[in-house]
Design a protein around this motif. Structure first.
Motif, PDB file in Angstrom:
ATOM      1  N   ALA A  33       5.458   6.693  -9.308  1.00  0.00           N
ATOM      2  CA  ALA A  33       5.112   7.736  -8.332  1.00  0.00           C
ATOM      3  C   ALA A  33       3.609   8.020  -8.338  1.00  0.00           C
ATOM      4  N   MET A  34       3.016   8.088  -9.519  1.00  0.00           N
ATOM      5  CA  MET A  34       1.587   8.386  -9.615  1.00  0.00           C
ATOM      6  C   MET A  34       0.751   7.245  -9.037  1.00  0.00           C
ATOM      7  N   MET A  35       1.179   6.005  -9.264  1.00  0.00           N
ATOM      8  CA  MET A  35       0.450   4.867  -8.692  1.00  0.00           C
ATOM      9  C   MET A  35       0.471   4.936  -7.171  1.00  0.00           C
ATOM     10  N   MET A  36       1.639   5.225  -6.603  1.00  0.00           N
ATOM     11  CA  MET A  36       1.750   5.322  -5.148  1.00  0.00           C
ATOM     12  C   MET A  36       0.941   6.500  -4.605  1.00  0.00           C
ATOM     13  N   LEU A  37       1.012   7.623  -5.308  1.00  0.00           N
ATOM     14  CA  LEU A  37       0.293   8.821  -4.872  1.00  0.00           C
ATOM     15  C   LEU A  37      -1.206   8.542  -4.764  1.00  0.00           C
ATOM     16  N   HIS A  38      -1.775   7.945  -5.799  1.00  0.00           N
ATOM     17  CA  HIS A  38      -3.224   7.715  -5.807  1.00  0.00           C
ATOM     18  C   HIS A  38      -3.633   6.619  -4.810  1.00  0.00           C
ATOM     19  N   GLU A  39      -2.770   5.644  -4.618  1.00  0.00           N
ATOM     20  CA  GLU A  39      -3.063   4.620  -3.608  1.00  0.00           C
ATOM     21  C   GLU A  39      -3.024   5.222  -2.204  1.00  0.00           C
ATOM     22  N   LEU A  40      -2.033   6.065  -1.947  1.00  0.00           N
ATOM     23  CA  LEU A  40      -1.922   6.689  -0.628  1.00  0.00           C
ATOM     24  C   LEU A  40      -3.049   7.701  -0.403  1.00  0.00           C
ATOM     25  N   GLU A  41      -3.519   8.300  -1.475  1.00  0.00           N
ATOM     26  CA  GLU A  41      -4.640   9.237  -1.360  1.00  0.00           C
ATOM     27  C   GLU A  41      -5.878   8.510  -0.812  1.00  0.00           C
ATOM     28  N   LYS A  42      -6.049   7.252  -1.218  1.00  0.00           N
ATOM     29  CA  LYS A  42      -7.178   6.451  -0.718  1.00  0.00           C
ATOM     30  C   LYS A  42      -7.094   6.266   0.799  1.00  0.00           C
ATOM     31  N   HIS A  43      -5.871   6.345   1.323  1.00  0.00           N
ATOM     32  CA  HIS A  43      -5.662   6.072   2.749  1.00  0.00           C
ATOM     33  C   HIS A  43      -5.311   7.337   3.533  1.00  0.00           C
ATOM     34  N   GLY A  44      -5.772   8.481   3.002  1.00  0.00           N
ATOM     35  CA  GLY A  44      -5.785   9.674   3.846  1.00  0.00           C
ATOM     36  C   GLY A  44      -4.729  10.726   3.650  1.00  0.00           C
ATOM     37  N   ILE A  45      -3.899  10.675   2.573  1.00  0.00           N
ATOM     38  CA  ILE A  45      -2.896  11.755   2.441  1.00  0.00           C
ATOM     39  C   ILE A  45      -3.414  12.918   1.610  1.00  0.00           C
ATOM     40  N   GLY A  46      -4.604  12.797   1.074  1.00  0.00           N
ATOM     41  CA  GLY A  46      -5.132  13.781   0.132  1.00  0.00           C
ATOM     42  C   GLY A  46      -5.859  14.928   0.812  1.00  0.00           C
ATOM     43  N   GLN A 151       4.656  -3.326 -12.839  1.00  0.00           N
ATOM     44  CA  GLN A 151       3.389  -3.292 -13.581  1.00  0.00           C
ATOM     45  C   GLN A 151       2.306  -2.529 -12.819  1.00  0.00           C
ATOM     46  N   SER A 152       2.241  -2.742 -11.519  1.00  0.00           N
ATOM     47  CA  SER A 152       1.250  -2.029 -10.711  1.00  0.00           C
ATOM     48  C   SER A 152       1.694  -1.985  -9.256  1.00  0.00           C
ATOM     49  N   ILE A 153       1.188  -0.982  -8.539  1.00  0.00           N
ATOM     50  CA  ILE A 153       1.453  -0.843  -7.101  1.00  0.00           C
ATOM     51  C   ILE A 153       0.120  -0.568  -6.417  1.00  0.00           C
ATOM     52  N   THR A 154      -0.217  -1.393  -5.443  1.00  0.00           N
ATOM     53  CA  THR A 154      -1.414  -1.143  -4.631  1.00  0.00           C
ATOM     54  C   THR A 154      -0.989  -1.079  -3.161  1.00  0.00           C
ATOM     55  N   VAL A 155      -1.750  -0.342  -2.383  1.00  0.00           N
ATOM     56  CA  VAL A 155      -1.422  -0.149  -0.960  1.00  0.00           C
ATOM     57  C   VAL A 155      -2.629  -0.559  -0.117  1.00  0.00           C
ATOM     58  N   GLU A 156      -2.358  -1.397   0.872  1.00  0.00           N
ATOM     59  CA  GLU A 156      -3.416  -1.830   1.796  1.00  0.00           C
ATOM     60  C   GLU A 156      -2.921  -1.686   3.229  1.00  0.00           C
ATOM     61  N   PRO A 157      -3.749  -1.110   4.122  1.00  0.00           N
ATOM     62  CA  PRO A 157      -3.353  -1.046   5.525  1.00  0.00           C
ATOM     63  C   PRO A 157      -3.509  -2.407   6.196  1.00  0.00           C
ATOM     64  N   GLU A 158      -2.534  -2.767   7.013  1.00  0.00           N
ATOM     65  CA  GLU A 158      -2.618  -3.990   7.817  1.00  0.00           C
ATOM     66  C   GLU A 158      -2.157  -3.636   9.214  1.00  0.00           C
ATOM     67  N   GLY A 159      -3.116  -3.485  10.115  1.00  0.00           N
ATOM     68  CA  GLY A 159      -2.766  -3.049  11.468  1.00  0.00           C
ATOM     69  C   GLY A 159      -2.176  -1.655  11.419  1.00  0.00           C
ATOM     70  N   SER A 160      -0.986  -1.506  11.988  1.00  0.00           N
ATOM     71  CA  SER A 160      -0.350  -0.184  12.046  1.00  0.00           C
ATOM     72  C   SER A 160       0.583   0.076  10.861  1.00  0.00           C
ATOM     73  N   GLU A 161       0.644  -0.853   9.906  1.00  0.00           N
ATOM     74  CA  GLU A 161       1.551  -0.643   8.777  1.00  0.00           C
ATOM     75  C   GLU A 161       0.804  -0.615   7.443  1.00  0.00           C
ATOM     76  N   LEU A 162       1.504  -0.154   6.429  1.00  0.00           N
ATOM     77  CA  LEU A 162       0.974  -0.148   5.072  1.00  0.00           C
ATOM     78  C   LEU A 162       1.715  -1.196   4.257  1.00  0.00           C
ATOM     79  N   VAL A 163       0.971  -2.030   3.557  1.00  0.00           N
ATOM     80  CA  VAL A 163       1.573  -3.062   2.707  1.00  0.00           C
ATOM     81  C   VAL A 163       1.493  -2.595   1.255  1.00  0.00           C
ATOM     82  N   PHE A 164       2.654  -2.434   0.640  1.00  0.00           N
ATOM     83  CA  PHE A 164       2.731  -2.073  -0.776  1.00  0.00           C
ATOM     84  C   PHE A 164       2.869  -3.369  -1.575  1.00  0.00           C
ATOM     85  N   GLN A 165       1.845  -3.709  -2.334  1.00  0.00           N
ATOM     86  CA  GLN A 165       1.921  -4.888  -3.199  1.00  0.00           C
ATOM     87  C   GLN A 165       2.393  -4.440  -4.572  1.00  0.00           C
TER      88      GLN A 165
END
Length: 202
Positions: A33-46, A151-165
């Motif tokens: 949850a914390m990994m997702m939270l901080h990744e999503l914060e980078k993309h504007g939820i914070g 082990q890890s979760i990263t989030v990257e925007p691709e067009g109109s969607e978010l890709v969770f790696q």
């Protein structure tokens, strides 16, 4: 778990003993949850405050607590237990916040529970806690087998969607199955589609 202040930590351990919480599983869900939270914060939820982090950590560690009583109605039991039990180190409103996050099943049930305390929370607060609940629900599904493979979760925007790696150290079939079912709740909150991309750690 050193992620909580001492008084809250002691209360958490009491809950863990009383309701047979798997501490290793709770820790992994919290980490997800914390990994997702901080990744999503980078993309504007914070921005995400320290208090928000505390709510996410506790809500994810106590998620689905009510399954100890009844697996079918676990979310309602989770809300009732946490809303009505004294947790040292948390104010009553903070306890209700944790209860709302830890019992998140869907937006409708969240609203129903929150309506009982509508004078306590502003619209923006409820919107934020509903988002946190959907993050925690997805984090929980990513440890569906309790094997702690993420082990890890990263989030990257691709067009109109978010890709969770999502980097894993083992076969992810069951986790992927559960996460694909549960991601819709987070998609609704973010108003974006989510692609889950699982990757094997080399």
């Amino acid at each position: 778990m050193p992620i909580f202040p001492n008084v809250v930590e002691e209360s958490f351990y009491e809950l863990a003993i009383d309701y047979d919480i798997n501490l290793k599983h709770a820790s992994q869900v919290s980490t997800n949850a914390m990994m997702m939270l901080h990744e999503l914060e980078k993309h504007g939820i914070g921005p995400i405050s320290q208090k928000d982090e505390k709510f996410i950590r506790l809500g994810s560690s106590l998620y689905n607590l009510g399954s100890y009583i009844d697996a079918e109605a676990s979310h309602q039991h989770t809300f009732y237990l946490l809303a009505n039990r004294t947790i040292d180190g948390l104010l009553h409103k903070e306890r209700l916040t944790v209860a709302l996050i830890a019992s998140f099943k869907n937006k409708e049930l969240f609203k129903r529970n929150a309506a009982l305390y509508q004078d306590w929370f502003g619209k923006d607060e409820l919107s934020k806690y509903s988002l946190f609940g959907s993050i925690v629900k997805l984090a929980y599904s990513l440890n569906a087998t309790k094997r702690d493979i993420i082990q890890s979760i990263t989030v990257e925007p691709e067009g109109s969607e978010l890709v969770f790696q999502i980097l894993c150290n083992n076969d992810w079939g069951p986790e992927q199955y559960q996460a694909e079912k549960q991601k819709k709740h987070l998609e609704k909150q973010l108003k974006k589609s989510i692609e889950l991309k699982f990757i094997r750690k080399k």
